[in-house]
Motif scaffolding. Structure first.
Motif, PDB file in Angstrom:
ATOM      1  N   SER A  41      33.949  46.263  70.954  1.00 16.23           N
ATOM      2  CA  SER A  41      32.496  46.451  70.834  1.00 16.23           C
ATOM      3  C   SER A  41      31.747  45.138  71.033  1.00 16.23           C
ATOM      4  O   SER A  41      30.643  45.114  71.559  1.00 16.23           O
ATOM      5  CB  SER A  41      32.140  47.082  69.487  1.00 16.23           C
ATOM      6  OG  SER A  41      32.463  46.211  68.438  1.00 16.23           O
ATOM      7  N   ALA A  42      32.344  44.011  70.646  1.00 16.30           N
ATOM      8  CA  ALA A  42      31.701  42.712  70.854  1.00 16.30           C
ATOM      9  C   ALA A  42      31.594  42.385  72.337  1.00 16.30           C
ATOM     10  O   ALA A  42      30.686  41.690  72.764  1.00 16.30           O
ATOM     11  CB  ALA A  42      32.489  41.624  70.132  1.00 16.30           C
ATOM     12  N   LEU A  43      32.503  42.908  73.143  1.00 18.62           N
ATOM     13  CA  LEU A  43      32.442  42.686  74.586  1.00 18.62           C
ATOM     14  C   LEU A  43      31.466  43.638  75.279  1.00 18.62           C
ATOM     15  O   LEU A  43      30.832  43.268  76.264  1.00 18.62           O
ATOM     16  CB  LEU A  43      33.839  42.855  75.204  1.00 18.62           C
ATOM     17  CG  LEU A  43      34.883  41.817  74.799  1.00 18.62           C
ATOM     18  CD1 LEU A  43      36.244  42.205  75.334  1.00 18.62           C
ATOM     19  CD2 LEU A  43      34.478  40.446  75.304  1.00 18.62           C
ATOM     20  N   VAL A  44      31.334  44.841  74.775  1.00 23.06           N
ATOM     21  CA  VAL A  44      30.535  45.863  75.451  1.00 23.06           C
ATOM     22  C   VAL A  44      29.072  45.855  75.015  1.00 23.06           C
ATOM     23  O   VAL A  44      28.170  45.994  75.845  1.00 23.06           O
ATOM     24  CB  VAL A  44      31.155  47.261  75.208  1.00 23.06           C
ATOM     25  CG1 VAL A  44      30.261  48.354  75.733  1.00 23.06           C
ATOM     26  CG2 VAL A  44      32.517  47.343  75.863  1.00 23.06           C
ATOM     27  N   LEU A  45      28.788  45.694  73.755  1.00 22.50           N
ATOM     28  CA  LEU A  45      27.416  45.817  73.239  1.00 22.50           C
ATOM     29  C   LEU A  45      26.410  44.861  73.875  1.00 22.50           C
ATOM     30  O   LEU A  45      25.281  45.273  74.134  1.00 22.50           O
ATOM     31  CB  LEU A  45      27.406  45.673  71.721  1.00 22.50           C
ATOM     32  CG  LEU A  45      27.912  46.895  70.956  1.00 22.50           C
ATOM     33  CD1 LEU A  45      27.918  46.621  69.463  1.00 22.50           C
ATOM     34  CD2 LEU A  45      27.080  48.115  71.259  1.00 22.50           C
ATOM     35  N   PRO A  46      26.736  43.610  74.152  1.00 23.89           N
ATOM     36  CA  PRO A  46      25.732  42.729  74.771  1.00 23.89           C
ATOM     37  C   PRO A  46      25.288  43.187  76.165  1.00 23.89           C
ATOM     38  O   PRO A  46      24.235  42.787  76.630  1.00 23.89           O
ATOM     39  CB  PRO A  46      26.442  41.376  74.851  1.00 23.89           C
ATOM     40  CG  PRO A  46      27.476  41.424  73.793  1.00 23.89           C
ATOM     41  CD  PRO A  46      27.908  42.851  73.738  1.00 23.89           C
ATOM     42  N   LYS A  47      26.056  44.021  76.827  1.00 22.86           N
ATOM     43  CA  LYS A  47      25.705  44.474  78.172  1.00 22.86           C
ATOM     44  C   LYS A  47      24.747  45.663  78.166  1.00 22.86           C
ATOM     45  O   LYS A  47      24.173  45.990  79.200  1.00 22.86           O
ATOM     46  CB  LYS A  47      26.971  44.830  78.949  1.00 22.86           C
ATOM     47  CG  LYS A  47      27.843  43.622  79.193  1.00 22.86           C
ATOM     48  CD  LYS A  47      29.057  43.966  79.985  1.00 22.86           C
ATOM     49  CE  LYS A  47      29.907  42.715  80.148  1.00 22.86           C
ATOM     50  NZ  LYS A  47      31.092  42.941  80.926  1.00 22.86           N
ATOM     51  N   PHE A  48      24.556  46.320  77.034  1.00 23.52           N
ATOM     52  CA  PHE A  48      23.696  47.497  76.997  1.00 23.52           C
ATOM     53  C   PHE A  48      22.244  47.219  77.384  1.00 23.52           C
ATOM     54  O   PHE A  48      21.662  48.000  78.121  1.00 23.52           O
ATOM     55  CB  PHE A  48      23.764  48.183  75.630  1.00 23.52           C
ATOM     56  CG  PHE A  48      24.949  49.101  75.483  1.00 23.52           C
ATOM     57  CD1 PHE A  48      25.295  49.984  76.488  1.00 23.52           C
ATOM     58  CD2 PHE A  48      25.716  49.082  74.339  1.00 23.52           C
ATOM     59  CE1 PHE A  48      26.387  50.826  76.361  1.00 23.52           C
ATOM     60  CE2 PHE A  48      26.803  49.925  74.195  1.00 23.52           C
ATOM     61  CZ  PHE A  48      27.144  50.791  75.219  1.00 23.52           C
ATOM     62  N   PRO A  49      21.613  46.132  76.935  1.00 24.81           N
ATOM     63  CA  PRO A  49      20.227  45.888  77.375  1.00 24.81           C
ATOM     64  C   PRO A  49      20.102  45.721  78.887  1.00 24.81           C
ATOM     65  O   PRO A  49      19.150  46.210  79.497  1.00 24.81           O
ATOM     66  CB  PRO A  49      19.842  44.603  76.637  1.00 24.81           C
ATOM     67  CG  PRO A  49      20.716  44.575  75.442  1.00 24.81           C
ATOM     68  CD  PRO A  49      22.007  45.200  75.883  1.00 24.81           C
ATOM     69  N   ALA A  50      21.067  45.045  79.506  1.00 26.41           N
ATOM     70  CA  ALA A  50      21.027  44.865  80.961  1.00 26.41           C
ATOM     71  C   ALA A  50      21.197  46.204  81.672  1.00 26.41           C
ATOM     72  O   ALA A  50      20.526  46.481  82.674  1.00 26.41           O
ATOM     73  CB  ALA A  50      22.103  43.884  81.402  1.00 26.41           C
ATOM     74  N   ILE A  51      22.072  47.035  81.161  1.00 20.29           N
ATOM     75  CA  ILE A  51      22.279  48.364  81.753  1.00 20.29           C
ATOM     76  C   ILE A  51      21.011  49.197  81.616  1.00 20.29           C
ATOM     77  O   ILE A  51      20.584  49.868  82.557  1.00 20.29           O
ATOM     78  CB  ILE A  51      23.490  49.062  81.095  1.00 20.29           C
ATOM     79  CG1 ILE A  51      24.778  48.336  81.463  1.00 20.29           C
ATOM     80  CG2 ILE A  51      23.561  50.526  81.493  1.00 20.29           C
ATOM     81  CD1 ILE A  51      25.986  48.785  80.664  1.00 20.29           C
TER      82      ILE A  51
END
Length: 125
Positions: free
Chosen positions: A23-33
């Motif tokens: 989750s630490a790897l995936v969550l930061p990408k959600f705003p960009a997506i």
């Protein structure tokens, strides 16, 4: 034999640590997506609005001129967008378009669009 089924505390901790790392790897990408999807939805809405102008001219049975001044009444522009039309784009009363070029600036990026007659199908340049 008396066996107990279940997970040991170590196994549960290892799984929780792995889930935390994933989750630490995936969550930061959600705003960009989200921004990418939002930008695409704004572009789709703009092109849909632009594509509806021939039908609007036909149903009103009067010619429409898409100019810099008339664009705010004829098109739905997302907030923060800037539209530039150098020459008027004419839609005849029968829905036929004479073609033309326009450009829009969204988030600092300028995109040129060619409207090809007879129905002004938009193509990005």
């Amino acid at each position: 034999m008396n066996q107990r089924s279940g997970f040991t505390l170590i196994e549960v901790l290892v799984v929780l640590i792995l889930l935390g790392l994933a989750s630490a790897l995936v969550l930061p990408k959600f705003p960009a997506i989200y921004e990418r999807f939002k930008s695409r939805a704004e572009q789709d809405a703009f092109f849909q609005s632009l594509g509806g102008l021939p039908l609007k001219a036909y149903t009103q049975q009067q010619a429409i001129a898409l100019t810099q001044a008339s664009s705010s009444q004829l098109l739905e522009l997302p907030s923060g967008w800037e539209l530039r039309i150098e020459k008027p784009i004419i839609y005849k009363a029968n829905g036929v378009c004479l073609g033309g070029n326009l450009s829009y600036i969204a988030k600092g990026i300028r995109t040129q669009v060619k409207l090809a007659p007879p129905y002004c199908e938009a193509a990005r340049l």
